[in-house]
Design a protein around this motif. Structure first.
Motif, PDB file in Angstrom:
ATOM      1  N   GLN A  33      34.771 -47.498  10.569  1.00 49.24           N
ATOM      2  CA  GLN A  33      34.401 -46.039  10.977  1.00 49.24           C
ATOM      3  C   GLN A  33      35.998 -45.580  11.920  1.00 49.24           C
ATOM      4  N   ALA A  34      36.921 -45.513  10.893  1.00 52.17           N
ATOM      5  CA  ALA A  34      38.237 -45.084  11.382  1.00 52.17           C
ATOM      6  C   ALA A  34      38.392 -43.848  10.681  1.00 52.17           C
ATOM      7  N   TRP A  35      37.475 -43.015  10.736  1.00 52.30           N
ATOM      8  CA  TRP A  35      37.519 -41.479  10.025  1.00 52.30           C
ATOM      9  C   TRP A  35      36.662 -40.676  11.176  1.00 52.30           C
ATOM     10  N   THR A  36      36.945 -39.261  10.676  1.00 49.78           N
ATOM     11  CA  THR A  36      36.161 -38.213  10.992  1.00 49.78           C
ATOM     12  C   THR A  36      36.344 -37.140   9.955  1.00 49.78           C
ATOM     13  N   ASN A  58      43.322 -32.964  16.267  1.00 51.64           N
ATOM     14  CA  ASN A  58      43.585 -32.893  17.675  1.00 51.64           C
ATOM     15  C   ASN A  58      42.473 -33.522  18.573  1.00 51.64           C
ATOM     16  N   VAL A  59      41.277 -33.710  18.128  1.00 51.65           N
ATOM     17  CA  VAL A  59      40.128 -34.367  18.794  1.00 51.65           C
ATOM     18  C   VAL A  59      40.683 -35.868  18.936  1.00 51.65           C
ATOM     19  N   VAL A  60      41.241 -36.408  17.946  1.00 55.01           N
ATOM     20  CA  VAL A  60      41.687 -37.752  17.984  1.00 55.01           C
ATOM     21  C   VAL A  60      42.928 -37.904  18.681  1.00 55.01           C
ATOM     22  N   VAL A  61      43.898 -36.764  18.505  1.00 56.41           N
ATOM     23  CA  VAL A  61      45.110 -37.051  19.418  1.00 56.41           C
ATOM     24  C   VAL A  61      44.703 -37.066  20.906  1.00 56.41           C
ATOM     25  N   GLU A  62      43.841 -36.172  21.326  1.00 58.21           N
ATOM     26  CA  GLU A  62      43.508 -36.108  22.734  1.00 58.21           C
ATOM     27  C   GLU A  62      42.863 -37.452  23.241  1.00 58.21           C
ATOM     28  N   GLN A  63      42.023 -37.980  22.327  1.00 58.83           N
ATOM     29  CA  GLN A  63      41.385 -39.422  22.932  1.00 58.83           C
ATOM     30  C   GLN A  63      42.288 -40.404  23.025  1.00 58.83           C
ATOM     31  N   LEU A  64      43.286 -40.278  22.053  1.00 61.57           N
ATOM     32  CA  LEU A  64      44.118 -41.347  22.112  1.00 61.57           C
ATOM     33  C   LEU A  64      45.228 -41.080  23.194  1.00 61.57           C
ATOM     34  N   ARG A  65      45.550 -39.988  23.494  1.00 65.18           N
ATOM     35  CA  ARG A  65      46.464 -39.838  24.657  1.00 65.18           C
ATOM     36  C   ARG A  65      45.700 -39.964  26.177  1.00 65.18           C
ATOM     37  N   GLU A  88      43.937 -42.398  26.511  1.00 62.67           N
ATOM     38  CA  GLU A  88      44.189 -43.954  26.535  1.00 62.67           C
ATOM     39  C   GLU A  88      45.555 -44.400  26.644  1.00 62.67           C
ATOM     40  N   ASP A  89      46.390 -43.306  27.040  1.00 58.91           N
ATOM     41  CA  ASP A  89      47.770 -43.562  27.392  1.00 58.91           C
ATOM     42  C   ASP A  89      48.663 -44.085  26.134  1.00 58.91           C
ATOM     43  N   VAL A  90      48.099 -43.459  24.953  1.00 52.85           N
ATOM     44  CA  VAL A  90      48.984 -43.841  23.837  1.00 52.85           C
ATOM     45  C   VAL A  90      49.806 -42.575  23.481  1.00 52.85           C
ATOM     46  N   GLU A  91      50.968 -42.796  23.301  1.00 50.11           N
ATOM     47  CA  GLU A  91      51.986 -41.977  22.914  1.00 50.11           C
ATOM     48  C   GLU A  91      51.706 -41.369  21.437  1.00 50.11           C
ATOM     49  N   VAL A  92      51.482 -40.048  21.173  1.00 55.51           N
ATOM     50  CA  VAL A  92      51.175 -39.761  19.912  1.00 55.51           C
ATOM     51  C   VAL A  92      52.254 -38.477  19.274  1.00 55.51           C
ATOM     52  N   ALA A  97      38.978 -42.724  17.224  1.00 52.28           N
ATOM     53  CA  ALA A  97      40.347 -42.949  18.054  1.00 52.28           C
ATOM     54  C   ALA A  97      40.040 -44.443  18.789  1.00 52.28           C
ATOM     55  N   ALA A  98      38.884 -44.507  19.354  1.00 56.38           N
ATOM     56  CA  ALA A  98      38.651 -45.807  19.997  1.00 56.38           C
ATOM     57  C   ALA A  98      38.689 -46.818  19.117  1.00 56.38           C
ATOM     58  N   ASN A  99      38.271 -46.864  18.016  1.00 53.55           N
ATOM     59  CA  ASN A  99      37.975 -47.979  16.783  1.00 53.55           C
ATOM     60  C   ASN A  99      39.578 -48.347  16.637  1.00 53.55           C
TER      61      ASN A  99
END
Length: 202
Positions: A149-152, A24-31, A33-37, A182-184
């Motif tokens: 760094q496409a992971w956590t 959800n940390v990744v989901v929230e960051q993508l959202r 940035e206006d990404v539909e998740v 998420a940014a990467n």
């Protein structure tokens, strides 16, 4: 921009998922940035064993997941660590995705080309880097681009212990790494959208 997060926890809804909590940390960051998740908890679905995108039996839910994969520029596979490796659910998802290696778009590119992927891992045992490598290796084979760094991840380390939601150890690091992830993935997805890869040379 569309993203799909496939949570490969072994816990069916509505049971609390540690893997979902970190994803959800990744989901929230993508959202932000206006990404539909879109989020899928794979264990809630009837996903049959196999290596095909078509239904294996009546009620096989994989074709619907496959359709969502093709609608998304970004994919996040989230898995707990079990016995030092990815969950059986994550393995089944990757096995079904194997069929995508032979599927092409209208320009002759593998359908996973110009799509970006990342991984989220949790576990109260060691093995997060192994899980990341197993999943990203499979996704690269299928054709996904894996940014740096496409992971956590969060794990307890060697030996049994509390789970992600039961301890505060290293949460700040896992969350900041998740936001960076998420940014990467988004940055590379935008770059590929602007300058997509062409078909492989013949």
């Amino acid at each position: 921009m569309q993203a799909l997060v496939v949570n490969c926890t072994l816990k069916k809804s509505p049971e609390t998922s540690n893997t979902e909590a970190l994803a959800n940390v990744v989901v929230e960051q993508l959202r932000k940035e206006d990404v539909e998740v879109d989020v899928v908890r794979a264990v809630d679905l009837d996903i049959a064993p196999g290596v095909t995108s078509e239904p294996v039996h009546d009620g096989d839910a994989w074709p619907g997941v496959h359709e969502r994969l093709l609608e998304s520029e970004i994919l996040v596979i989230a898995s707990p660590t079990w016995l030092g490796g990815p969950s059986s659910v994550a393995q089944r998802v990757l096995e079904r995705m194997d069929a995508m290696m032979s599927e092409t778009d209208d320009e002759g590119r593998p359908v996973a080309y110009n799509r970006v992927a990342g991984v989220v891992v949790t576990g109260n045992e060691d093995g997060a880097h192994h899980v990341i490598n197993e999943i990203t290796g499979g996704l690269e084979d299928i054709g996904y681009t894996i940014p740096g760094q496409a992971w956590t991840y969060w794990n307890q380390g060697p030996g049994p212990g509390p789970s992600f939601l039961d301890a505060e150890r290293c949460h700040d690091w896992s969350r900041s790494t998740g936001r960076a992830m998420a940014a990467n993935v988004l940055g590379v997805a935008r770059a590929l959208a602007a300058r997509p890869l062409g078909p492989p040379p013949q």
